[in-house]
Design an enzyme around this catalytic site. Sequence first.
Site, short mmCIF file in Angstrom:
data_model
loop_
_atom_site.label_atom_id
_atom_site.label_comp_id
_atom_site.label_asym_id
_atom_site.label_seq_id
_atom_site.Cartn_x
_atom_site.Cartn_y
_atom_site.Cartn_z
N HIS A 90 -6.29 -15.08 4.18
CA HIS A 90 -6.09 -13.77 3.56
C HIS A 90 -4.67 -13.66 3.00
O HIS A 90 -4.47 -13.27 1.84
CB HIS A 90 -6.34 -12.66 4.59
CG HIS A 90 -6.03 -11.28 4.12
ND1 HIS A 90 -6.99 -10.35 3.84
CD2 HIS A 90 -4.83 -10.65 3.88
CE1 HIS A 90 -6.43 -9.22 3.45
NE2 HIS A 90 -5.11 -9.38 3.46
N GLU A 91 -3.69 -14.00 3.82
CA GLU A 91 -2.29 -13.85 3.38
C GLU A 91 -1.97 -14.79 2.22
O GLU A 91 -1.32 -14.40 1.25
CB GLU A 91 -1.34 -14.09 4.55
CG GLU A 91 -1.46 -13.08 5.67
CD GLU A 91 -1.33 -11.64 5.21
OE1 GLU A 91 -0.62 -11.39 4.20
OE2 GLU A 91 -1.95 -10.76 5.82
N HIS A 131 -2.97 -13.56 -1.17
CA HIS A 131 -2.07 -12.61 -1.83
C HIS A 131 -1.14 -13.34 -2.80
O HIS A 131 -0.85 -12.83 -3.89
CB HIS A 131 -1.24 -11.86 -0.80
CG HIS A 131 -1.95 -10.71 -0.15
ND1 HIS A 131 -2.52 -9.69 -0.88
CD2 HIS A 131 -2.15 -10.41 1.15
CE1 HIS A 131 -3.06 -8.81 -0.04
NE2 HIS A 131 -2.86 -9.22 1.19
N GLU A 153 -6.10 -6.69 -1.64
CA GLU A 153 -6.61 -6.85 -0.27
C GLU A 153 -8.05 -7.35 -0.29
O GLU A 153 -8.44 -8.19 0.53
CB GLU A 153 -6.52 -5.51 0.48
CG GLU A 153 -5.13 -4.96 0.67
CD GLU A 153 -4.23 -5.88 1.46
OE1 GLU A 153 -4.74 -6.66 2.29
OE2 GLU A 153 -3.01 -5.82 1.26
#
Length: 600
Positions: A403-404, A407, A432
């Site tokens: 997920h990070e 970004h 997100e």
Amino acid sequence: MTSFSKLLKSALLAVAFSAFGAASPVDHPTRRSFTIGANLQIEAFHPLSTFETFGAGIDHPLSKRSKFDLKSAAISFVGSHLSKSASSVAFKSGFSGEVSDHAFLAQMHDGIPFANAVANVAFNKDNKVVTFGSSFVNPSKSFASTTPSISVESAISIAEKALDGTFNNHPPTIEFFAKPDNTAVLTHVVQIQNDATGAWFEAFVDAHSGELVSVTDFVTRASYLVLPMQEEILTQGFQTLVDPADLTASPLGWHSTGTTNTTHFETSRGNNAISFKGAQTATTSESSDALNFIFKQDPTLAPTVQVNLDAARTNAFYVVNTMHDLTYKYGFTEASFNFQNNNFGKGGVGNDQVTISVQDSAGTNNADFATPADGQSGRMRMFLWTFTSPQRDGALENDIVTHEMTHGVTNRMTGGGTGRCLQTTEAGGMGEGWSDTMAFWNEQTSTATPDFILGQYVENNTVGIRTHPYSTNPAVNPLQYSDLQTRTEVHSIGEVWANMLFNVYANLVGIHGFSSNARRDPTTSEGNVVFLHLFIDSLAIQPCNPTFLNARDAWLQADVNRFGGANACALWDAFASRGLGVGAANHTNSFLLPPGCPSS
């Protein structure tokens, strides 16, 4: 104009239970509010982007030239399309992809660029324009003088005091900033960081009045014993993976720092990433000769004991490098602003490996990723989670690390590598959603698309850290486009977007099947391969600070660019099923499909 109202966790993987914020949904497409410290509120403004798609493409003023030049073609098209002079349009960056070429531009006045009035143009390989996004403005009042009244040193002091941080010595710039009242102010642009809190801002200080006008928030909150990418939680089991690096994406492997004479072959440091705790010298060294990183995590002990720390640094290093190689294969390359120290002469700026701070002391129960412009390192911080005893380490849950890292991908590819173009509430929410989407893509193992739950391990909770599982079943996940009327926090908005994309994924895999080798081979036609191509392709063609409607249209155009529009009805079916059909607007649902697309 100082006002940003929500916690300064604009891209943290926060626990998004049910607090959806208080901002007006009408502000989603143009603004984002933050609270900084105890007293400062700032409302960032971004002119509304327009976005046009042109199917098979349209001509531009230089179409008849025998040789295509991306810079000249883009400037001429923007000038012609918006009735702007050549001197008011500047080429900022661009790259050539597999199926389209991309140019990113800024509005100019008296030789000075606008920070938040930008444009992007995509050309297909027939030299035709296929997409155009623009937030160019027409200020109604006279421009501020281009000669600053206050020095950059004064601007730095103002920004440091207001943002409770320190100037990081990144070269300041002078740029115009378009305000909501249709004026344009001259600003000093400086970067301010706070190592203790992890804050990292780009501050826009009025070069005449000294007012803090706005900020960009860059934070969006060999052999290895690791949790393989298709696994989510530790109970599914660590495995020893031998030589997982993809040498077509990382030609010197994962442990070279970019030269053949590296001194870091034996540590968790390389050209794409460095994984450490505390200081960047505190990396994990190989457990034995021949690049073995075999550290068996002991769940009965605190995450801070040496073997567990080494397991966390190893796993985070593995996931980030795997994400580098995966996204590289699908188009996130040096030229399209990825994260590498050495770009091997293939474009981009370089000198920007991802720094991964494991067990970071600045927080708990979270994680974040800061994405400055191409040429500055992306910064990932992974925290410990305190819901269990012993505590659990977010670096050992693959979906959180994935997920990070996503970004960084979405912030770099949207807007041409500036890190400035997912800053509105709606665009940040989609950021997100894309990050959750990449997590569920990586953990699929067959044509089945079972419901996906994010963040189970760190909380020891099968419900996870989102309000609903991602699902094709409306009874399990009822979220629709109209929910943006009440969901005004980026993570809650992201849930709506990610669930739409989950349905897109399910449609494509249902039609085209599933490739178990999609991470290594992007040339096949299975649904998960098609999906990831459209995911990556759409980022570069959508406008700065896109809306849901812009992003949907970018997916549809990306399908035209790469697959001739073969998947249009599958895409429309998924989007319309969740309210983003033909006629959807202003966060009001439409379930209509275009003519020629039968309802499922």
